[in-house]
Design a protein around this motif. Structure first.
Motif, PDB file in Angstrom:
ATOM      1  N   ALA A 107       0.835  -1.207   0.000  1.00  0.00           N
ATOM      2  CA  ALA A 107       0.000   0.000   0.000  1.00  0.00           C
ATOM      3  C   ALA A 107       0.865   1.250   0.000  1.00  0.00           C
ATOM      4  CB  ALA A 107      -0.928  -0.013   1.207  1.00  0.00           C
ATOM      5  N   THR A 119      -7.018   5.918  -6.139  1.00  0.00           N
ATOM      6  CA  THR A 119      -7.644   5.067  -5.122  1.00  0.00           C
ATOM      7  C   THR A 119      -7.948   3.678  -5.682  1.00  0.00           C
ATOM      8  OG1 THR A 119      -8.628   7.014  -4.060  1.00  0.00           O
ATOM      9  CG2 THR A 119      -9.601   4.864  -3.560  1.00  0.00           C
ATOM     10  N   THR A 155      -6.332   0.124  -4.497  1.00  0.00           N
ATOM     11  CA  THR A 155      -7.182  -0.997  -4.062  1.00  0.00           C
ATOM     12  C   THR A 155      -6.907  -2.254  -4.872  1.00  0.00           C
ATOM     13  OG1 THR A 155      -8.911   0.596  -3.447  1.00  0.00           O
ATOM     14  CG2 THR A 155      -9.563  -1.706  -3.694  1.00  0.00           C
TER      15      THR A 155
END
Length: 604
Positions: free
Chosen positions: A53, A72, A76
């Motif tokens: 991440a 984003t 993900t």
């Protein structure tokens, strides 16, 4: 070329043998990811996902301000790819596929590093499709443990085309032509017309490569069977959707030389989300399939025999070609040699000898946990069926022994009654007859002489009936002279010619009595119902079997269907008597062709 995997000891005392053409799977397969051998794998997984991440957020950098939605989604999807790879790494033999998914997730984020200035836009141009290579690798490999030669050649060709072609685009173009004026660019021979042609050719070739991948995935889906098809179907569907989205994105990038098609990238990222989800579904499916063993246990328990267990195994393992056979130690090597390209597993009851052998599709090697659980449940069902069959056999033996004792007791009682009638009542009546005859000779009264004569004739009739009764209970000739003499006597008393052929020697008393009374019943039926001109009785004696054949030339058409006439009831009685000594009766009576009754009785 075939490679035979040697026998492997598995839980439940089973042995696997499998030979697969061109197989590369070893006895243990590639090891699992080292992360799952750590002392606390859950903490290690959390640490790796945190690092992924952070890396994904860092490489996208400025995109968090310019395109937060795309950043984003990319973050993900990258995390989901990494998580799916880590989960897949738990499966034996899937380490390479797991790393392919993890690298695909990492390089997805690196594709957007061109948001930074410096050399990164040029890097994105050349290496921007590496994540697709790793994704295609995972799609074409799972759930196998190696890539086929065709798939390997496809990936190498696609990688060379993409990297070489994009490198040519980079060295023949400039930063300004690629909408990155503030970035460093590896220009060697700037030629805008050539660069534009290369752009169309290279990305057009990548589109054709995507179409080829779709074709390979469809062919792979059609070629798979059983559990493999169940597991990879969602993966193939997600892969085809991702390829379509990638082709559309490549087309947008080719046509948008002056700008970044972020909308197409966002759509592609959302579609790519389906790939790791499909792999997770596959992993969950493999775990949930083990729960089907409960269904197998219920199905096997409902039937209990080997055919019911075979049907249950085929259903749970999704292998219609699976076979389950009863076997012995002596037959195992021959069975293995007859199935050189099949999975062979021996099922044992506890520590004993094999009770059955499973011959199945070799793809089930990849589903060892499910296969082990299914065969273990099958072993328990077969063992339970064996115990039930053994108990039933013991009960049957007890019933047969009881029938033998009853028949022996009946035979002994018949002999006793015959002796009592012959030595007692019959002799007493003979004495009375002799006294009446003497009195008739000595008397001078005509009326008394007539009365004595009538009484003497009546006694003689009673004696004849008594002899017939004693003969029906148990003929003395059968006990004294054997079956042949007793049948000859019966034949002489019948109103039609009967030929009797009986070999010399004596049989067991119970066998002789059974054959005698069956012959009496059959010949009585011939006289009463067959309208025959003659009959033949033949007895043949072997080491363990006595066969008696009674045949006539009458009208035929007789059956042993109980309740349809006296003849049928007589035949049913014969069958009951023969079955009591574990024998067999076969009746052949075609209309107009006579009747043939074959009786087979075991003898010591």
């Amino acid at each position: 070329m075939s490679a035979i995997i040697p026998s492997l000891p598995l839980p439940g005392n089973r042995t696997w043998r499998v030979s697969r053409a061109g197989g590369r799977e070893g006895t243990q397969g590639p090891a699992r990811l080292a992360i799952w051998r750590a002392r606390r794998p859950s903490l290690a997984v959390a640490g790796i996902l945190t690092a992924v991440a952070a890396f994904s957020a860092l490489v996208q950098g400025p995109m968090w301000r310019t395109s937060p939605a795309l950043a984003t989604v990319n973050l993900t999807v990258s995390l989901l790819f990494a998580f799916t790879g880590l989960m897949l790494g738990k499966e034996p033999g899937q380490r390479v596929t797991a790393w392919a998914l993890i690298l695909a997730g990492l390089f997805r984020s690196v594709d957007f590093i061109d948001a930074w200035h410096g050399p990164w836009p040029a890097y994105t141009l050349v290496f921007g499709g590496v994540d697709r290579l790793f994704g295609a690798w995972a799609l074409l490999r799972y759930p196998d443990t190696s890539l086929s030669t065709l798939y390997r050649r496809y990936l190498i060709t696609f990688a060379v085309w993409m990297l070489a072609g994009r490198t040519l685009i980079a060295v023949t173009s400039t930063a300004q032509w690629n909408a990155a004026p503030a970035s460093w660019w590896p220009t060697l021979m700037p030629d805008q017309p050539l660069s534009n042609v290369l752009n169309y050719v290279v990305h057009g070739g990548e589109g054709l490569g995507g179409l080829a991948l779709m074709g390979l995935l469809l062919i792979r889906l059609l070629q798979t069977r059983g559990l493999d098809r169940i597991v990879i179907t969602p993966i193939i569907v997600a892969g085809i959707a991702a390829v379509i989205a990638a082709i559309a994105s490549a087309a947008m990038m080719t046509l948008s030389l002056s700008g970044t098609p972020n909308g197409a990238y966002l759509t592609e990222s959302v579609v790519d989300f389906a790939i790791p989800v499909a792999f997770l579904v596959a992993v969950l499916q493999r775990l949930l399939l083990i729960r089907d063993v409960t269904e197998l246990t219920a199905q096997a328990a409902a039937g209990g025999d080997i055919s019911a267990v075979r049907h249950a195994l085929r259903s749970v393992l999704h292998d219609p070609t699976l076979d389950l056979l009863e076997t012995s130690d002596a037959s195992l090597p021959a069975l293995s040699s007859r199935s050189p390209e099949r999975l062979v597993s021996y099922i044992r009851a506890g520590q004993g000898a094999p009770v059955a052998v499973v011959v199945a599709d070799p793809v089930l090697v990849r589903y060892r946990e499910l296969f082990d659980a299914a065969t273990a449940a099958s072993g328990l069902a077969l063992q339970n069926a064996q115990l039930q069959a053994r108990a039933a056999q013991e009960r049957l033996e007890q019933v047969k022994a009881s029938q033998v004792r009853i028949m022996e007791a009946e035979l002994a009682e018949r002999r006793r009654l015959e002796r009592d009638l012959h030595d007692g009542v019959q002799q007493h009546l003979l004495g009375i007859t002799a006294g009446l005859t003497t009195a008739m000779v000595q008397t001078d009264d005509p009326a008394a002489a007539v009365a004595f004569s009538q009484a003497s004739e009546g006694l003689r009739a009673v004696l004849a009936e008594l002899r017939d009764l004693a003969h029906g209970i148990h003929p003395a000739l059968l006990s004294h002279s054997g079956l042949g003499a007793a049948l000859e006597e019966i034949a002489d008393r019948l109103p039609l010619p009967v030929s009797v052929h009986v070999p010399p020697g004596r049989l067991d008393a119970a066998v002789e009595a059974t054959l005698y009374f069956v012959a009496c019943e059959a010949l009585a039926n011939v006289v009463k119902h067959a309208n025959a001109r003659g009959a033949l009785v033949t007895v043949r004696s072997g080491e363990s079997l006595v066969e008696m054949v009674i045949e006539d030339d009458g009208g035929g058409g007789v059956t042993a269907d109980a309740g349809r006439g006296q003849a049928s009831r007589g035949l049913a009685n014969m069958a009951d008597r023969v079955h009591a000594v574990d024998g067999q009766v076969v009746i052949d009576s075609p209309p107009g062709q006579g009747t043939r009754v074959v009786v087979r009785v075991p003898c010591a």
